[in-house]
Design an enzyme around this catalytic site. Structure first.
Site, short mmCIF file in Angstrom:
data_model
loop_
_atom_site.label_atom_id
_atom_site.label_comp_id
_atom_site.label_asym_id
_atom_site.label_seq_id
_atom_site.Cartn_x
_atom_site.Cartn_y
_atom_site.Cartn_z
N ASP A 213 0.80 -1.22 0.00
CA ASP A 213 0.00 0.00 0.00
C ASP A 213 0.84 1.27 0.00
OD1 ASP A 213 -2.28 -1.68 0.15
OD2 ASP A 213 -1.82 -1.97 2.26
N GLU A 214 2.00 1.19 -0.61
CA GLU A 214 2.84 2.39 -0.76
C GLU A 214 2.36 3.25 -1.91
OE1 GLU A 214 4.09 -0.69 -0.98
OE2 GLU A 214 5.47 -1.00 0.72
N LYS B 263 2.07 1.73 -5.18
CA LYS B 263 2.78 1.19 -6.36
C LYS B 263 1.91 1.24 -7.62
CE LYS B 263 3.27 -2.77 -4.35
NZ LYS B 263 2.78 -2.46 -3.01
N GLY B 264 0.61 0.95 -7.46
CA GLY B 264 -0.28 0.91 -8.62
C GLY B 264 -0.25 2.24 -9.36
N LYS B 265 -0.38 3.30 -8.59
CA LYS B 265 -0.37 4.63 -9.19
C LYS B 265 0.98 4.91 -9.88
CE LYS B 265 0.19 9.34 -8.28
NZ LYS B 265 0.07 10.54 -7.50
N ASN C 248 -4.85 -10.87 -3.27
CA ASN C 248 -4.58 -10.21 -1.98
C ASN C 248 -4.14 -8.78 -2.23
OD1 ASN C 248 -2.23 -11.26 -3.17
ND2 ASN C 248 -1.26 -11.81 -1.23
N GLY D 255 -4.22 -5.03 -3.77
CA GLY D 255 -5.26 -4.07 -4.14
C GLY D 255 -4.55 -2.82 -4.61
N HIS D 256 -4.54 -2.61 -5.90
CA HIS D 256 -3.84 -1.45 -6.45
C HIS D 256 -4.86 -0.42 -6.91
CE1 HIS D 256 -0.10 -4.16 -7.30
NE2 HIS D 256 -0.26 -3.88 -6.03
N ARG E 23 3.44 -29.63 -4.79
CA ARG E 23 3.29 -30.28 -6.10
C ARG E 23 1.92 -30.91 -6.29
NH1 ARG E 23 8.60 -33.44 -5.03
NH2 ARG E 23 7.52 -33.37 -3.03
N GLN F 232 2.25 -6.59 -2.90
CA GLN F 232 2.65 -6.58 -1.50
C GLN F 232 3.96 -5.77 -1.40
OE1 GLN F 232 1.80 -9.94 -2.88
NE2 GLN F 232 -0.20 -9.05 -2.55
N ARG G 108 -10.11 -3.35 5.77
CA ARG G 108 -9.66 -3.21 7.16
C ARG G 108 -8.93 -1.88 7.34
NH1 ARG G 108 -6.12 -8.55 7.98
NH2 ARG G 108 -5.66 -8.09 5.80
N LYS H 149 2.46 9.94 -1.00
CA LYS H 149 1.57 10.44 0.05
C LYS H 149 2.22 11.48 0.96
CE LYS H 149 -2.20 7.47 0.62
NZ LYS H 149 -2.95 6.37 1.23
N ASP I 291 1.63 14.50 0.77
CA ASP I 291 0.57 15.49 1.03
C ASP I 291 -0.24 15.13 2.27
OD1 ASP I 291 -0.17 13.31 -0.72
OD2 ASP I 291 -2.18 14.18 -0.76
P1 IMP Z 1 -1.98 -13.07 2.66
O1 IMP Z 1 -1.10 -12.58 1.56
O2 IMP Z 1 -3.44 -12.89 2.38
O3 IMP Z 1 -1.64 -14.47 3.08
O4 IMP Z 1 -1.72 -12.16 3.95
C1 IMP Z 1 -0.50 -12.16 4.65
C2 IMP Z 1 -0.17 -10.79 5.18
O5 IMP Z 1 0.13 -9.91 4.11
C3 IMP Z 1 -1.32 -10.10 5.93
O6 IMP Z 1 -0.75 -9.27 6.93
C4 IMP Z 1 -1.97 -9.23 4.88
O7 IMP Z 1 -2.67 -8.14 5.43
C5 IMP Z 1 -0.74 -8.78 4.11
N1 IMP Z 1 -0.99 -8.44 2.71
C6 IMP Z 1 -1.18 -9.31 1.69
N2 IMP Z 1 -1.34 -8.65 0.54
C7 IMP Z 1 -1.24 -7.34 0.83
C8 IMP Z 1 -1.28 -6.15 0.02
O8 IMP Z 1 -1.43 -6.17 -1.20
N3 IMP Z 1 -1.12 -4.97 0.69
C9 IMP Z 1 -0.91 -4.92 2.02
N4 IMP Z 1 -0.85 -6.01 2.81
C10 IMP Z 1 -1.01 -7.20 2.21
MG MG Z 2 -2.81 -2.32 -1.72
#
Ligand code: IMP
Ligand code: MG
Length: 388
Positions: A12-13, A15-17, A37, A39-40, A141, A212, A291, A319, A321
């Site tokens: 969530d730094e 990166k997508g942008k 997992n 979210g960009h 496997r 991530q 969350r 970020k 700003d």
């Molecule tokens: P998992 O990747 O769903 O197994 O989650 C493992 C850990 O990585 C948890 O703390 C998640 O909140 C975190 N996490 C996984 N994907 C992201 C992401 O894209 N952004 C921020 N945290 C992530």
């Molecule tokens: Mg994200």
């Protein structure tokens, strides 16, 4: 050449942008690890778009986007994501190529994720997207690859999914999943490791998009509070099938403060008004799970380690700003918090001082700052350096 964008903290730094911004200079945008997992969040003409499975180059109509072999893909959320993009007039089918070796997340993996978390005392706080169980099956496997599920002799994988004896939960319905597999079959599925090398041979430029971040890397992150893939720079070679000789520039993305979703160590975490302000102004709520993100000051000891291990050439700070109007801001250096004067705008001398302090300590130039959600809210740092 393959250039890389990697997050230096816990995701969530922004990166997508940054990928969307840099995409103009590239022909191909490729994801090399992780799944939905991620979210960009991107903004197109003021409209918010959140990507999970699909690379952030998709908003640029003339780019090839690749989901590499190192990725895991959830067909159900993929289908939703594509439909949403298409409803906004974005052409996904012609611009996306999926590796035949990417692994498939099934509804059973998601149940396993829930079950595993419920059994642990040291809960990770995963995104519940089935990421860990899917990578576990891959390494054991017994995973399902894209190339398995698109075969017409459907039974092979039907059996593979269902033949899980002694599940500690009811087998979830697979109806939606089967539908989503049919949907997936319409897409370009290739040996992307061959394609990407052919594209590179023909002079195309590739940008590898990290998901991530370094702090969640399976080896170098805060284990066991990590994700189940290689999120550091080394994941690019394995997750796309490119030689280290092909790697060019490495961009590290850092947020001006730190956030973390899920559990695990966070030395600079704030529980006070400053933390609340970061969360509210920065809209620090998970784009995948909704969350509330934990917020705190910038930990430069961690960033320095990430910069070193990833071999970062340039940092981009996002970020800034969000901290506008803070009376003082802190950074963690050699295990100790150092207070610095805050800034009001991106033109402030205090922001320039902050940037040079960070850059000096982590030993990497900071070339751009991002000070807004839109693609063009970016400022080159040499413009600021008159002050320094
Ligand atoms: P998992 O990747 O769903 O197994 O989650 C493992 C850990 O990585 C948890 O703390 C998640 O909140 C975190 N996490 C996984 N994907 C992201 C992401 O894209 N952004 C921020 N945290 C992530
Ligand atoms: Mg994200």
């Amino acid at each position: 050449m393959v250039d890389i964008v990697i997050g230096m903290q816990f995701g969530d730094e922004g990166k997508g942008k940054i990928v969307d911004y840099l995409a103009d200079k590239y022909d191909v945008i490729a994801r090399f690890g992780g799944g939905d997992n991620a979210g960009h969040t991107l903004y197109k003409d003021g409209e918010k778009i959140v990507l999970h499975n699909i690379p952030s180059g998709i908003l640029n109509s003339d780019k090839t986007n690749i989901i590499g072999n190192g990725c895991v893909i959830n067909p159900i959320s993929f289908m939703k994501e594509v439909k949403e993009l298409e409803s906004k007039g974005i052409d996904v089918k012609s611009n996306l190529v999926i590796s035949d070796k990417a692994h498939i997340i099934t509804p059973i993996h998601i149940e396993w994720d829930r079950f595993n978390e419920s059994q642990r005392s040291d809960k990770i706080g995963t995104t519940m997207k089935g990421i860990g169980p899917c990578y576990t099956d891959k390494v054991s496997r017994k995973g399902l690859m894209v190339k398995d599920v698109i075969r017409s002799d459907f039974n092979l994988w039907g059996v593979k999914i269902n033949n899980q004896i002694g599940l500690p939960f009811d087998v979830p319905s697979l109806t939606e999943f089967y539908k989503a597999i049919e949907f997936l079959k319409q897409f370009q599925i290739r040996e992307t490791e061959i394609l990407i090398n052919e594209l590179l041979d023909s002079g195309k430029k590739v940008l590898a998009e990290g998901a991530q971040a370094f702090g969640l890397d399976i080896d170098f992150g805060t284990y066991p509070y990590v994700t189940s893939s290689v999120t550091s720079v080394a994941g690019v070679c394995q997750g796309l099938g490119v030689s280290p000789k092909r790697i060019g520039k490495i961009y590290g993305v850092i947020k001006a403060y730190t956030t973390r979703v899920g559990n695990g160590p966070f030395d600079t975490e704030l529980f006070d008004e400053d933390g609340n302000k970061m969360c509210q102004i920065g809209n620090e709520f998970g784009s995948t799970t909704g969350r509330k993100r934990r917020c705190g000051w910038l930990n430069l000891d961690e960033v320095k380690r990430a910069v070193t291990i990833c071999g970062v050439d340039e940092l981009i700070m996002t970020k800034v700003d969000v901290l506008n109007g803070f009376e003082r801001v802190s950074i963690l250096i050699n295990g100790e918090l150092l207070d610095l004067p805050g800034w009001d705008s991106s033109g402030s001398i205090h922001l320039s001082e902050f940037i040079s302090k960070v850059s000096e300590y982590v030993k990497s130039p900071i070339t751009y700052i991002s000070n807004g959600v839109n693609k063009n809210d970016m400022k080159k740092v040499d413009v600021l350096s008159d002050h320094i």
